[in-house]
Design an enzyme around this catalytic site. Structure first.
Site, mmCIF file in Angstrom:
data_model
loop_
_atom_site.group_PDB
_atom_site.id
_atom_site.type_symbol
_atom_site.label_atom_id
_atom_site.label_comp_id
_atom_site.label_asym_id
_atom_site.label_seq_id
_atom_site.Cartn_x
_atom_site.Cartn_y
_atom_site.Cartn_z
ATOM 1 N N ASP A 162 0.840 -1.203 0.000
ATOM 2 C CA ASP A 162 0.000 0.000 0.000
ATOM 3 C C ASP A 162 0.877 1.256 0.000
ATOM 4 O O ASP A 162 2.094 1.181 0.196
ATOM 5 C CB ASP A 162 -0.902 -0.040 1.247
ATOM 6 N N GLU A 186 2.624 4.987 -4.035
ATOM 7 C CA GLU A 186 2.622 5.885 -5.210
ATOM 8 C C GLU A 186 3.974 6.579 -5.404
ATOM 9 O O GLU A 186 4.301 6.833 -6.573
ATOM 10 C CB GLU A 186 1.494 6.910 -5.067
ATOM 11 N N ASP A 219 -9.028 3.832 -2.497
ATOM 12 C CA ASP A 219 -9.975 4.285 -1.472
ATOM 13 C C ASP A 219 -11.248 4.850 -2.089
ATOM 14 O O ASP A 219 -11.439 6.072 -2.176
ATOM 15 C CB ASP A 219 -9.310 5.318 -0.564
#
Ligand code: GLC
Length: 817
Positions: free
Chosen positions: A427, A430, A503
């Site tokens: 997670d 990015e 999300d």
């Protein structure tokens, strides 16, 4: 025909509007005057094997014949190419045999393969591609151009193609907007986009690959550039499609069709496919931020078994760690993780743990100390460490573009694997940083020896993190297939991980967005994808959750997940009738496992996408380019989710041909929209006539039961039906050594003789010997039934449905014509 196109100068106004192209996305750069340079007419060509170099005297253009259907184009503004390196293209892609010739005429240079031609106009250096019928599929609307970047070095690079009035566009990964991208502009810059909204751009992933369809003929462009990149599909100028990047090379692959399916498969030829996942990963996954302490987690897993709702994956979000330090445990919440994981495994649950890239700055923390000593963390241009705040507080970040760092990271999973962890969830890669969003541009990366700033590495950072994770797990788990999931990624990520769409929000609109995103990801080379079922933030009611479970049943990756500040979100949390319906659909997922698994094999081995929007079935029908609710899972099941509350029926488009309504076996003729009833306990689900859909008995988890009988549901058609089923051990890499079984079924039915034949390929031997046959839609009662040359005598025939059991293994025979 293509001569006309090539020789006609297509007048497109030069882009000197400061609000256009990159300036729209980089306001800070807007103060500089734009000095774009364009290629001049080519003067000469040189050939070395399958590489062709054209020059206008200073700039060079390289054209490489990659396969008979794929040509790569590169531009070097001052004649010097960068070293050839790409994270998207694995090194071990085998060279594919291609045949090519170069012809020079008064007007053009033409490279021809057995399938396509690449034309380089002598007049203006425009590049065009045509097929064997001289039909031009793609032509530049202006020559490739560039602009120097005084601050960082290198160039902003641009390419533009003619956009035809009815041309439509698909692809680009996870964009939360209409499936068809025509008339839109996008940016690729991996971004943590909490509670994103319709149309928000960019999101988590960079997949700079699109498919164009014009006059029913498809081709693809893969712009393999990791810098911030941009695509404009006829927004700025309705007759031009452009793609450009804030650095790197203008380097793209032209991928020929003519079918969308050909383009997607060929994209996988160069970027690779997803490895076979462990079969359990196709089961149901339950996640939450976070299940802790251990008693809570155990209560949830018990809840599944008590409610008889199948589940395989159970997740530990960040709270399992000690102060969010990766590779540690919070022993207060989880005193004996090894025992807990073993107990869960004994009950059929596979434990998946989250890992984030931020490593807490803390000298008493071994991972930080080691990373610091070995100089594994990213640094700024003046040598300061890249520091930022994430869950653990102040963090430094491994440079996953360094192969040594990847090996180190991969090895850090040894204890987790030893404890029995079956999968890893990657997670915040990015990479996400609180406040700043991500790293500043000047952060340096090793980039596998091709050093660069964060401008170049940003979009591949997450992919290299999950690559490190996957490769590490693969070593540690020996011959067992690891399961990995990632939020961020770049083209080629499918070689290492599945993805979820990030999300999202508990709203009906997000249910629709997720449906489109999964179809888009599938068409963009990311097959193993799913949404947070129920919506990550916000509260779904029972109806929305159930409708989402129904869609999720047909998402390649099926996981419910929710944020910590929401109410309980297990499939039984909403009471009846929702619990029973959720159970029915999750059970359906498990019944269809052999079909889903076989479809995955079709992807892995042949590069087929798993989800296929209607445009992929009928690309010659323009109105289908605008349909985005219906899709097929593989090529035999058509699904259309219910996307509104209280909806009792909805319109569904069925492609031409005969379809069976899965719920009542009625036959519907395709080629038009039909109105389908949508009571809460069903969604429109159709089976293509002529399919053989294999079915397992319901299990509470994969491996709960020894499979003793497989049911073969045959949906009769009056033409010979062909289907296949893939089987293997389900959790090892033995399939790489041909230990698998591809069974092909051929069903040929007449009133006199009904014949079912199978042919086998591969070395795997399933343990079961029994099949239960169910043949629906028969317009007659057959007199004789023959299976692999043996007569069947005991069968029942009621309501056009033929049922019987066959308790001897099929014999290995070839399909008879
Ligand atoms: C991010 C992830 C989410 C996760 C949360 C806590 O928001 O997208 O899935 O639960 O972080 O780790």
């Amino acid at each position: 025909m293509e001569e006309n196109v090539l020789n006609e100068a297509i007048e497109i106004p030069i882009d000197d509007d400061p609000n256009s192209f990159r300036h729209l996305n980089n306001p800070a750069d807007g103060i500089k005057p734009i000095v774009k340079k364009y290629l001049n007419p080519p003067k000469a060509v040189e050939q070395t094997g399958n590489k062709f170099y054209f020059t206008d005297g200073e700039a060079k253009v390289e054209a490489i014949v990659v396969t008979n259907e794929i040509i790569r184009i590169r531009l070097a503004p001052h004649g010097v190419f960068l070293e050839d390196f790409s994270y998207a293209i694995p090194k071990d892609v085998k060279p594919i045999k291609s045949e090519f010739t170069l012809i020079e005429t008064a007007d053009e240079y033409r490279i021809s393969t057995t399938s396509i031609n690449c034309h380089i106009s002598k007049k203006n250096f425009y590049i065009a591609f045509s097929d064997k019928n001289e039909y031009v599929t793609s032509v530049d609307s202006t020559s490739m151009h560039w602009e120097e970047n005084a601050q960082f070095g290198g160039y902003y690079v641009y390419g533009s193609k003619v956009c035809h009035p009815d041309e439509t566009f698909f692809g680009l990964g996870d964009k939360p907007t209409e499936l068809n991208l025509r008339g839109k502009r996008f940016t690729n810059w991996n971004t943590d986009a909490y509670s994103y909204s319709w149309g928000q751009d960019p999101l988590y992933r960079t997949i700079p690959f699109y498919v164009s369809v014009n006059e029913g003929i498809a081709h693809g462009i893969f712009f393999d550039n990791t810098f911030k990149s941009h695509f404009d599909f006829g927004l700025q100028q309705s007759d031009s499609t452009s793609f450009w990047a804030d650095g790197g090379e203008m380097q793209y692959y032209y991928i020929h069709g003519p079918h969308i399916m050909d383009v997607v498969k060929r994209y996988h030829v160069i970027t690779g496919t997803h490895p076979m996942p462990p079969m359990w990963a196709l089961g149901y996954h339950q996640c939450r931020w976070s299940y802790y302490p251990e008693t809570k987690l155990r209560a949830v897993t018990k809840g599944f078994r008590a409610n008889k709702i199948p589940c395989d994956g159970i997740y530990l979000d960040i709270d399992y760690m000690d102060g969010y330090r990766c590779f540690t445990w919070n022993r207060k919440y989880f005193p004996d993780p090894k025992k807990m994981i073993a107990d869960l495994a004994a009950d059929g649950f596979k434990t998946v743990v989250i890992i984030d890239p931020g490593i807490r700055v803390d000298d008493s923390y071994e991972i930080f100390r080691e990373g610091k000593e070995k100089k594994y963390f990213c640094r700024r241009c003046d040598d300061y460490f890249m520091e930022g705040h994430v869950w653990p507080g102040r963090c430094q970040f491994p440079d996953f573009t360094n192969p040594e760092v990847r090996t180190w990271w991969g090895g850090l999973f040894d204890e987790l694997v030893e404890m029995g962890v079956a999968g890893v969830w990657n997670d915040m890669n990015e990479p996400a940083v609180f406040g700043a969003g991500t790293f500043p541009d000047d952060v340096r990366h090793q980039y596998d020896g091709h050093r660069g700033s964060h401008r170049k590495a940003h979009n591949v950072y997450g992919m290299q993190m999950v690559r490190a994770t996957y490769e590490g797990l693969r070593k540690l788990m020996k011959n067992k297939r690891p399961f990995t999931i990632t939020r961020a990624g770049y083209s080629g990520l499918q070689r290492y991980a599945s993805v979820w769409t990030g999300d999202n929000v508990a709203s009906w609109e997000h249910l629709a967005i997720g449906n489109i995103q999964c179809q888009r990801l599938s068409m963009s080379g990311v097959p193993f994808c799913g949404t947070d079922i129920g919506g990550f933030s916000g509260e779904p009611d029972g109806e929305l959750f159930t409708r989402w479970i129904q869609l999720g049943t047909f998402s390649p990756f099926m996981r419910a997940h929710s944020a910590g500040d929401t109410k309980e979100r297990e499939p039984w949390s909403f009471g009846e009738p929702f619990t029973s319906i959720n159970r029915k659909f999750i059970e359906l997922r498990y019944r269809l496992l052999p079909y889903l698994y076989s479809t995955f094999w079709e992807h892995h081995r042949y590069g087929f996408p798993i989800l296929r929007p209607v445009v992929m079935q009928e690309q010659h029908v323009l109105k289908n380019h605008y349909r985005q609710d219906e899709f097929t899972y593989g090529d035999k099941l058509l699904i259309c989710p219910v996307l509104h509350p209280g909806q009792t029926s909805r319109k569904v488009y069925l492609p031409k041909g005969k379809w069976y309504n899965f719920w009542d076996n009625t036959v519907v003729e395709g080629g038009d929209e039909v109105e389908v009833a949508t009571p809460l306990d069903t969604i429109p689900l159709f089976v293509k006539a002529g399919s053989v859909i294999p079915e397992y008995p319901v299990q509470q988890y994969v491996g709960e039961k020894e499979i003793e009988e497989v049911k073969l549901n045959i949906y009769y058609s009056d033409y010979e039906a062909n289907s296949f089923m893939f089987e293997d051990y389900g959790e090892t890499f033995a399939y790489e050594q041909d230990i698998y079984l591809e069974k092909k079924f051929a069903v040929n039915g007449t009133e006199a003789d009904f014949v079912i034949q199978q042919s086998l390929e591969g070395l795997y031997n399933p343990r079961y010997e029994n099949y239960a046959f169910s043949i629906v839609g028969l317009p007659f009662r057959p007199l004789n039934i023959m299976i692999d040359n043996k007569w069947v005598t005991n069968f029942t025939f009621i309501n056009n449905k033929l049922e019987f059991r066959h308790n001897k293994k099929f014999h290995t025979v070839k399909i008879m014509k």
